[in-house]
Design a protein around this motif. Structure first.
Motif, short mmCIF file in Angstrom:
data_model
loop_
_atom_site.label_atom_id
_atom_site.label_comp_id
_atom_site.label_asym_id
_atom_site.label_seq_id
_atom_site.Cartn_x
_atom_site.Cartn_y
_atom_site.Cartn_z
N LEU A 41 0.89 -1.26 -0.04
CA LEU A 41 0.07 0.09 0.21
C LEU A 41 0.74 0.92 -0.04
O LEU A 41 1.73 1.52 0.77
CB LEU A 41 -0.93 0.04 1.29
N VAL A 42 0.55 2.11 -1.09
CA VAL A 42 1.54 3.32 -1.09
C VAL A 42 0.67 4.58 -0.86
O VAL A 42 1.36 5.61 -0.32
CB VAL A 42 2.09 3.44 -2.44
N ALA A 43 -0.32 4.76 -0.74
CA ALA A 43 -1.27 5.80 -0.32
C ALA A 43 -2.67 5.48 0.00
O ALA A 43 -3.14 4.63 -0.06
CB ALA A 43 -1.42 6.80 -1.77
N ILE A 44 -2.98 6.60 1.13
CA ILE A 44 -4.32 6.33 1.54
C ILE A 44 -4.88 7.89 1.61
O ILE A 44 -4.50 8.72 2.08
CB ILE A 44 -4.13 6.03 2.98
N LEU A 58 -7.49 3.22 -1.72
CA LEU A 58 -6.22 3.08 -1.47
C LEU A 58 -5.51 2.89 -2.55
O LEU A 58 -6.02 2.48 -3.78
CB LEU A 58 -6.30 1.59 -0.77
N THR A 59 -4.43 3.19 -2.64
CA THR A 59 -3.53 2.93 -3.96
C THR A 59 -2.32 2.11 -3.70
O THR A 59 -1.59 2.13 -2.85
CB THR A 59 -2.81 4.31 -4.47
N LEU A 60 -2.29 1.01 -4.47
CA LEU A 60 -1.33 -0.10 -4.36
C LEU A 60 0.17 0.35 -5.07
O LEU A 60 -0.07 1.25 -6.14
CB LEU A 60 -1.83 -1.35 -4.64
N ASN A 63 -0.04 0.63 -8.65
CA ASN A 63 -0.98 1.66 -9.03
C ASN A 63 -2.65 1.42 -9.17
O ASN A 63 -3.42 2.19 -9.56
CB ASN A 63 -0.81 2.40 -10.43
N LYS A 64 -2.94 0.23 -8.83
CA LYS A 64 -4.36 -0.28 -8.68
C LYS A 64 -4.90 0.24 -7.63
O LYS A 64 -4.20 0.70 -6.55
CB LYS A 64 -4.51 -1.67 -8.67
N LYS A 65 -6.38 0.93 -7.63
CA LYS A 65 -6.96 1.29 -6.59
C LYS A 65 -7.97 0.48 -5.97
O LYS A 65 -8.75 -0.22 -6.62
CB LYS A 65 -7.39 2.83 -7.03
N LEU A 66 -8.08 0.53 -4.59
CA LEU A 66 -9.23 -0.18 -3.98
C LEU A 66 -9.90 0.51 -2.96
O LEU A 66 -9.42 1.81 -2.92
CB LEU A 66 -8.70 -1.26 -3.06
#
Length: 298
Positions: A41-44, A58-60, A63-66
């Motif tokens: 996980l790189v960004a919240i 969430l950004t992984l 670059n996939k987002k959840l």
């Protein structure tokens, strides 16, 4: 029970309260997220639209987002969450909602859909027709997993949670009406129960996704039509347009007449309007009060 306030624009005071409540994720939440997928996980990014659940983008590393939700434990029990997850799967198979990856009593993780909320668009005939079409698609899903409507129980539960005084005579009138609807209405349609324009996303290809199925209910079409009208604050002309368009879309397989559908929607709308007021007293006021208590105690 409806999260009817999800469509309400938050004031600066309410926003600051939400920031105090859900500013970041806990180590336990991060551990749970990591257990559901392998990418770092790189960004919240907190998303502040919802008042009953805290929502994060969430950004992984790939670059996939959840989407991660911290669920309100007091709003829904574990049985409700299990049923919600099953309804999510039905809607996912039908292409109506982003896929839910994992869900437990406290958290939910699902795929991210890149689109804009329909709340950004003007409420015109085109948008009303789009709402009617989404309701039709929802009501074509198998009537499975959700609980039968119980507006009277919801009213009683909300009343117990409210700390301030309410008009007992008015409550009694609405409760009796809810009991009549609970006992007399068909419960053979899967209803979304929370079809706010904030819960509808549309992308550049005009693909629409429907979010937040936690209040899915087995009821009749008028239940969903009325809740949709209430939650989106549709005026009388817009309400009539929605009912007429929905009935037109179902004209080959709907047994109720247009006039009867109007009457049924009117009864449900009176109950949902009152429920909305109770919901505001119960959740919004309590959350702001709790946040202010935390601030004063800091």
């Amino acid at each position: 029970m409806l999260s009817l306030l999800v469509c309400k624009k938050l004031s600066s005071k309410e926003l600051s309260c939400k920031e105090l409540i859900c500013k970041t994720l806990t180590s336990k939440e991060l551990t749970w997220i990591s257990a559901q997928q392998s990418e770092p996980l790189v960004a919240i990014e907190p998303l502040l639209q919802a008042l009953t659940n805290a929502v994060f983008l969430l950004t992984l590393a790939n670059n996939k987002k959840l989407i991660f939700k911290r669920l309100n434990l007091s709003a829904r029990d574990i049985g409700d969450r299990k049923r919600e997850f099953k309804v999510d799967k039905l809607a996912t198979v039908a292409g109506l909602t982003p896929k839910a990856i994992a869900c437990c009593r406290r958290y939910k993780l699902q795929e991210y859909f890149s689109g804009k909320e329909l709340s950004c668009l003007p409420i015109n005939k085109e948008l009303i027709n789009l709402l009617a079409l989404q309701l039709k698609k929802i009501h074509q899903l198998p009537a499975l997993h959700a609980q039968p409507q119980s507006l009277s129980l919801t009213l009683k539960q909300l009343k117990k949670r409210i700390k301030s005084a309410i008009d007992e005579a008015h409550f009694s009138v609405i409760l009796k009406r809810a009991i009549v609807l609970d006992q007399g209405s068909a419960k053979n349609v899967l209803c979304h129960g929370d079809l706010s324009l904030h819960n509808l996303l549309i992308n550049n290809r005009q693909q629409v996704m429907i979010l937040d199925w936690e209040y899915a209910t087995l009821a009749c079409p008028a239940y969903d039509l009325a809740s949709c009208m209430c939650i989106n604050s549709l005026d009388s002309l817009q309400q009539e347009s929605l009912i007429a368009e929905y009935h037109h879309l179902h004209q080959t397989n709907i047994s109720i007449s247009l006039s009867a559908l109007r009457k049924e929607c009117s009864l449900y709308l009176s109950v949902f309007s009152y429920l909305n007021a109770l919901w505001e007293k119960c959740f919004l006021v309590n959350e702001i009060s709790q946040a202010e208590d935390k601030t004063s105690g800091a």
